[in-house]
Design a protein around this motif. Sequence first.
Motif, PDB file in Angstrom:
ATOM      1  N   SER A 251      -3.528  -4.000  -1.248  1.00  0.00           N
ATOM      2  CA  SER A 251      -3.217  -4.134  -0.930  1.00  0.00           C
ATOM      3  C   SER A 251      -3.971  -5.702  -0.881  1.00  0.00           C
ATOM      4  O   SER A 251      -3.423  -6.884  -1.650  1.00  0.00           O
ATOM      5  N   GLY A 252      -4.803  -5.025  -0.481  1.00  0.00           N
ATOM      6  CA  GLY A 252      -5.949  -6.313  -0.232  1.00  0.00           C
ATOM      7  C   GLY A 252      -6.068  -7.598   0.626  1.00  0.00           C
ATOM      8  O   GLY A 252      -6.835  -8.804   1.150  1.00  0.00           O
ATOM      9  N   SER A 253      -4.914  -7.079   1.893  1.00  0.00           N
ATOM     10  CA  SER A 253      -5.377  -8.185   3.190  1.00  0.00           C
ATOM     11  C   SER A 253      -6.429  -8.400   3.934  1.00  0.00           C
ATOM     12  O   SER A 253      -6.620  -9.532   4.362  1.00  0.00           O
ATOM     13  N   THR A 254      -6.934  -7.239   3.575  1.00  0.00           N
ATOM     14  CA  THR A 254      -8.219  -7.309   4.549  1.00  0.00           C
ATOM     15  C   THR A 254      -9.664  -7.272   3.617  1.00  0.00           C
ATOM     16  O   THR A 254     -11.465  -7.271   4.370  1.00  0.00           O
ATOM     17  N   THR A 402      -0.898   2.879   2.149  1.00  0.00           N
ATOM     18  CA  THR A 402      -1.218   3.051   1.248  1.00  0.00           C
ATOM     19  C   THR A 402      -2.015   4.380   1.387  1.00  0.00           C
ATOM     20  O   THR A 402      -1.605   5.371   0.682  1.00  0.00           O
ATOM     21  N   ASP A 487      -4.768  -0.368  12.404  1.00  0.00           N
ATOM     22  CA  ASP A 487      -3.870  -0.955  13.237  1.00  0.00           C
ATOM     23  C   ASP A 487      -3.704  -0.497  14.787  1.00  0.00           C
ATOM     24  O   ASP A 487      -4.313   0.304  15.255  1.00  0.00           O
ATOM     25  N   LYS A 598       1.975 -10.212   2.327  1.00  0.00           N
ATOM     26  CA  LYS A 598       1.795 -10.575   3.902  1.00  0.00           C
ATOM     27  C   LYS A 598       0.157 -11.299   4.362  1.00  0.00           C
ATOM     28  O   LYS A 598      -0.182 -11.832   2.946  1.00  0.00           O
TER      29      LYS A 598
HETATM   30  P1  ATP Z   1      -5.955  -3.937   2.440  1.00  0.00           P
HETATM   31  O1  ATP Z   1      -5.481  -2.460   3.774  1.00  0.00           O
HETATM   32  O2  ATP Z   1      -6.320  -3.979   1.373  1.00  0.00           O
HETATM   33  O3  ATP Z   1      -6.760  -5.035   4.239  1.00  0.00           O
HETATM   34  P2  ATP Z   1      -2.951  -3.762   3.187  1.00  0.00           P
HETATM   35  O4  ATP Z   1      -3.273  -3.006   4.613  1.00  0.00           O
HETATM   36  O5  ATP Z   1      -2.125  -5.281   3.919  1.00  0.00           O
HETATM   37  O6  ATP Z   1      -4.234  -3.720   2.616  1.00  0.00           O
HETATM   38  P3  ATP Z   1      -0.449  -1.720   2.679  1.00  0.00           P
HETATM   39  O7  ATP Z   1      -0.997  -0.131   2.591  1.00  0.00           O
HETATM   40  O8  ATP Z   1       0.595  -1.849   2.055  1.00  0.00           O
HETATM   41  O9  ATP Z   1      -1.966  -2.356   2.292  1.00  0.00           O
HETATM   42  O10 ATP Z   1      -0.471  -2.201   4.215  1.00  0.00           O
HETATM   43  C1  ATP Z   1      -0.249  -1.107   4.893  1.00  0.00           C
HETATM   44  C2  ATP Z   1      -0.742  -2.226   6.587  1.00  0.00           C
HETATM   45  O11 ATP Z   1       1.079  -2.497   6.467  1.00  0.00           O
HETATM   46  C3  ATP Z   1      -0.576  -0.626   7.404  1.00  0.00           C
HETATM   47  O12 ATP Z   1      -1.686  -0.570   8.389  1.00  0.00           O
HETATM   48  C4  ATP Z   1       0.207  -2.242   8.487  1.00  0.00           C
HETATM   49  O13 ATP Z   1      -0.868  -2.751   9.129  1.00  0.00           O
HETATM   50  C5  ATP Z   1       1.250  -2.518   8.299  1.00  0.00           C
HETATM   51  N1  ATP Z   1       2.943  -1.889   7.703  1.00  0.00           N
HETATM   52  C6  ATP Z   1       3.109  -1.496   7.659  1.00  0.00           C
HETATM   53  N2  ATP Z   1       4.450  -1.057   7.597  1.00  0.00           N
HETATM   54  C7  ATP Z   1       4.410  -1.451   9.287  1.00  0.00           C
HETATM   55  C8  ATP Z   1       5.886  -1.684  10.235  1.00  0.00           C
HETATM   56  N3  ATP Z   1       6.435  -1.133   9.397  1.00  0.00           N
HETATM   57  N4  ATP Z   1       5.395  -1.957  11.360  1.00  0.00           N
HETATM   58  C9  ATP Z   1       4.120  -3.030  11.341  1.00  0.00           C
HETATM   59  N5  ATP Z   1       2.800  -2.927  10.481  1.00  0.00           N
HETATM   60  C10 ATP Z   1       3.334  -2.142   9.410  1.00  0.00           C
END
Ligand code: ATP
Length: 635
Positions: A251-254, A402, A487, A598
């Motif tokens: 999703s590109g948060s980071t 993801t 995380d 996010k």
């Molecule tokens: P990018 O990796 O590009 O920054 P993103 O990490 O937001 O984007 P996703 O794969 O959609 O992309 O999101 C996964 C992240 O979302 C996890 O690593 C965590 O930080 C957070 N997350 C997802 N579900 C939970 C949950 N139940 N509790 C806490 N954090 C969660």
Amino acid sequence: MSYYKITDLENYFKMYKKSVREPRKFWDRIADENFTWYQKWDKVFEFDMQEANFKWFTGAKVNIAKNCIDRHLNKRGNKTAIIFEPNDPSEEAQHITYNDLYANVSRWANVLEEQGVKKGDRVCIYLPMIPELAYAVLACARIGAIHSVVFAGFSASALSARINDCEAKMVITSDGGYRGNKTINLKGIVDEALEKTPCVETALVVKRTNEDVPMKDGRDVWVQPLLDNALANHVAAIMDSEDPLFILYTSGSTGKPKGMLHTTGGYMVYTAYTFKNVFNYEEEDVYWCTADIGWITGHSYILYGPLLNGATTIIFEGVPSYPDFSRFWQVIEKHKVNQFYTAPTAIRSLAKESIDYVQKYSLNSLKVIGSVGEPINEEAWHWYNDHVGSKRCPLVDTWWQTETGGIMISPVPFVTPTKPTYASLPLPGIQPVLMDELRNEIEGNQVTGSLCIKFPWPSMARTIWGDHQRYKETYFSAYPGKYFTGDGALRDEVGYYRITGRVDDVIIVSGHNLGTAPIEDAINEHPAVAESAIVGFPHDIKGNALYGYVILKETGESRNQDNLRKEINQLISEQVGPIAKLDKIQFVSGLPKTRSGKIMRRILRKIAEGDFSNFGDTSTLLNPEIVNEIKDGKL
Ligand code: ATP
Ligand code: MG
């Protein structure tokens, strides 16, 4: 005894132990019991954590779309596979049976093949949440093309970057889409994107809004006439278990989005198994996940996981606030939804509104409610649990990514006792560990660290498309031999996990490691606060100090800001400790968010540091205009 369904807590522990002690036997049995394979595997899995190479069900032949559809036709041909709930509640919902799904996906598969799409080709899908999105995805899987779904809220530049990265030769889109009271000109966005994508030969266009859109000769094709002429049956391609199934950009948060590549056999087995257990799905249930299919949650738990189990799954075109804030609850009542899965950001936005919206509708059909996407704060957890789940439905807080393809840590409803804000225990097959700064595994309970997974699981991403080196470096080099999630987590006295946020969200203040989540929890408990985000900024004495961005509820807006600041810090002192008090509190009208809801903290961090020079890739921001407002109001 079946290994597929976890029955009670004792059985969970037994299954978990088996999955760790004899992982080959465990997954062999699950894969064998529940799917149709053209040919079984030679090896259950092979792996090399250093080189980041993973293979599951090596040598097996399978087609995942066939497992989602054809396998059910005898028993469930007339069962509803998909309920399509349109954006406008006065438009009739569609009930698409497994027989219909077979016919529609077959037509799509035949059209794609006629248009020259071959096994291994990349097809970019940029569609609103309509049934055709499901057909297109499953048709790709059926013919062995690699789908790359891009969320239809992304801009032209974000879209073209993703198309070029995976060199898609076809784009599937629609004339437009509906979202709340807006009509979005998707074709216009695609036209703009395709000016910069030499790889695209064909754009297939679905009609949804019936607006006039320009069609480029030799490139753009209306899909409906082709479908009308196509056969309603299709022989699925025989795929290798490790053949690519899809590419999906995080999703590109980071930072720069990563094209995660998922393959076929392992993804199939794991998404099916986790769907069954995490949602306790039973044959007659109606299941609803509100995510968009453009995110991994939609891939694994709107389409693949539910359909692999022969479930009834809802595709919802709309938004939670249209025509009003009761839309979710109205849909639950209308379709007698049994399992409801949404995101903390949606819960928080609905909790801000009057409780009457919820109480107007009967939510009695609900059995399980779920959360995903970010840590769910304590207040939101209770609101969801009390008002939606009526303290009766287990709330499954599901942690995954993801990259992980499927849910990793989550309660199993009616099995694992839930605890507010805790994702609780790993699912069978998942071996989480917490690591300290010296890269040692932290033993025991009541500890915090950086969350890694020390053993492969079936649905892990296999690589970043076109950049295996980046895959290795991002996930397998920080803690050699382990998958690094990015995380942080804490493990409580009984071994339950609570995800505390991204590791780079831990702020060291006067030598204390402070996670952002518990501090934000405390702030959000203030009755005038709607939402908050904190970041660190350099401080001469403390190393870092805390900067808070706070959105007030309407009721808070007329209050004296200095008093509010004092009260907020008082709450933090009480709940986290005086060390976590904020040096600066800026009241804002919104926070920069990605399109999956996010908070993009790196931007907030830059602003707090007073560095306005380079905010990095902001193409995935939902509300870029907020950045200037926050910048201008910096304290
Ligand atoms: P990018 O990796 O590009 O920054 P993103 O990490 O937001 O984007 P996703 O794969 O959609 O992309 O999101 C996964 C992240 O979302 C996890 O690593 C965590 O930080 C957070 N997350 C997802 N579900 C939970 C949950 N139940 N509790 C806490 N954090 C969660
Ligand atoms: Mg991530």
